[in-house]
Write an enzyme that holds these catalytic residues in place. Structure first.
Site, PDB file in Angstrom:
ATOM      1  N   ASP A   1       1.036  -1.377  -0.101  1.00  0.00           N
ATOM      2  CA  ASP A   1      -0.095   0.008   0.000  1.00  0.00           C
ATOM      3  C   ASP A   1       0.930   1.259   0.131  1.00  0.00           C
ATOM      4  OD1 ASP A   1      -2.311   1.753   0.390  1.00  0.00           O
ATOM      5  OD2 ASP A   1      -1.459   1.959   2.627  1.00  0.00           O
TER       6      ASP A   1
ATOM      7  N   ASP B   1      -0.099   5.250   0.840  1.00  0.00           N
ATOM      8  CA  ASP B   1      -0.400   6.221   2.011  1.00  0.00           C
ATOM      9  C   ASP B   1      -0.550   5.439   3.319  1.00  0.00           C
ATOM     10  OD1 ASP B   1      -0.827   8.545   0.274  1.00  0.00           O
ATOM     11  OD2 ASP B   1      -2.624   7.347  -0.404  1.00  0.00           O
TER      12      ASP B   1
HETATM   13  C1  XBP Z   1      -5.174   6.205   0.476  1.00  0.00           C
HETATM   14  C2  XBP Z   1      -6.439   7.017   0.364  1.00  0.00           C
HETATM   15  C3  XBP Z   1      -6.290   8.072  -0.923  1.00  0.00           C
HETATM   16  C4  XBP Z   1      -5.775   9.349  -0.211  1.00  0.00           C
HETATM   17  C5  XBP Z   1      -5.716  10.367  -1.102  1.00  0.00           C
HETATM   18  O1  XBP Z   1      -5.678   4.918   1.235  1.00  0.00           O
HETATM   19  O2  XBP Z   1      -7.799   6.663   0.710  1.00  0.00           O
HETATM   20  O3  XBP Z   1      -7.553   8.474  -1.042  1.00  0.00           O
HETATM   21  O4  XBP Z   1      -6.218   9.651   1.124  1.00  0.00           O
HETATM   22  O5  XBP Z   1      -5.564   9.951  -2.488  1.00  0.00           O
HETATM   23  P1  XBP Z   1      -4.862   3.700   0.725  1.00  0.00           P
HETATM   24  P2  XBP Z   1      -6.274  10.545  -3.678  1.00  0.00           P
HETATM   25  O6  XBP Z   1      -3.593   3.992   1.508  1.00  0.00           O
HETATM   26  O7  XBP Z   1      -5.733   2.377   1.480  1.00  0.00           O
HETATM   27  O8  XBP Z   1      -4.617   3.247  -0.673  1.00  0.00           O
HETATM   28  O9  XBP Z   1      -6.970  11.964  -3.580  1.00  0.00           O
HETATM   29  O10 XBP Z   1      -5.544  10.387  -4.997  1.00  0.00           O
HETATM   30  O11 XBP Z   1      -7.491   9.395  -3.973  1.00  0.00           O
HETATM   31 MG    MG Z   2      -2.980   3.183   3.509  1.00  0.00          MG
END
Ligand code: XBP
Ligand code: MG
Length: 245
Positions: A10, A12
């Site tokens: 993953d 973020d």
């Molecule tokens: C990450 C997210 C993303 C980011 C924002 O979740 O939920 O939406 O917060 O990115 P994970 P975007 O780590 O589970 O993938 O604005 O590009 O969607």
């Molecule tokens: Mg995440």
């Protein structure tokens, strides 16, 4: 030699603590569009239950500003494009570091022929910006598959993004390991039949990770030893050894 043929990360919260930068980028895009929305940390923590920036904005307006739904809904794709540009600029300016042990694990996988992949809800541009700013542009080529953003319509906690990545990797789920930081991400990985290592992050600590095989603070040193793929394989065999650390 472990039975791990692929590591799927993953982005973020797992590769780096990027959510603060996402939050700032959302607020900058709102201000530039003349919207009087400001997402503070407490609100953002709650909004993270909705994965995907466009989906998160739509959810927010429906709950907090219902009278604006009609006016704002058509603006969401443009707001999200602006937010993505601002996020990538902040990442490129070097405001972020990878979480402990991530760089070493990725390099070990690359050097030993263990496949690398990404499975994320965020946009592909954001993944590229982060990898370039932290590991360098050449590292983009180390990832056999990058599953990002809207390549699947159903975002995490749906397993779709992990299934999409596994199919393209050509590795069975039981030979791969997913690295996640959030409950939604964990549910997506488990739903795809993957073994999971969870490193809770700033925004995701305290959630229920009971379905995870391993929960550790981070992938830096563990009991004074660096976390290598062989150690992760041992944790998975002993299932849960790192738990609660
Ligand atoms: C990450 C997210 C993303 C980011 C924002 O979740 O939920 O939406 O917060 O990115 P994970 P975007 O780590 O589970 O993938 O604005 O590009 O969607
Ligand atoms: Mg995440």
């Amino acid at each position: 030699m472990s039975d791990i043929e692929a590591l799927i990360f993953d982005v973020d919260g797992t590769l780096a603590e990027t959510e603060e930068i996402h939050r700032l980028a959302f607020n900058m895009a709102f201000a530039a569009a003349g919207l009087e929305w400001e997402w503070d940390r407490d609100l953002y923590r709650r909004l993270l239950s909705v994965t995907g920036g466009k989906e998160r904005m739509a959810h927010y307006v429906s709950r907090h500003d219902p009278e604006a739904v009609e006016h704002v809904t058509p603006l969401i794709p443009g707001l999200h494009r602006d937010k993505t540009v601002r996020y990538a600029e902040m990442i490129a300016s070097g405001e972020i570091a990878l979480r402990p042990g991530i760089s070493e694990l990725i390099r070990e996988a690359h050097e030993t022929g263990v496949k690398l992949a990404i499975a994320t809800t965020t946009s592909a541009q954001n993944v590229e910006a982060l990898i370039k700013a932290t590991l360098g542009a050449e590292a983009l080529g180390w990832f056999a598959v990058i599953g990002a953003g809207d390549v699947v319509p159903a975002k995490k906690p749906a397993p779709d993004i992990y299934l999409w990545v596994l199919e393209r990797l050509g590795v069975p789920a039981e030979k791969a390991v997913a690295f996640e930081d959030s409950r939604n991400g964990l549910l997506a990985a488990v739903g795809a039949g993957l073994r999971t290592v969870v490193t809770p992050g700033l925004y995701t600590g305290g959630a229920d990770f009971s379905e995870a095989d391993v929960v550790v603070d981070d992938l830096g040193d563990f009991d004074g030893r660096p976390v290598r793929i062989a150690l992760i394989a041992r944790w998975l065999e002993e299932r849960g050894v790192g738990e609660g650390e």
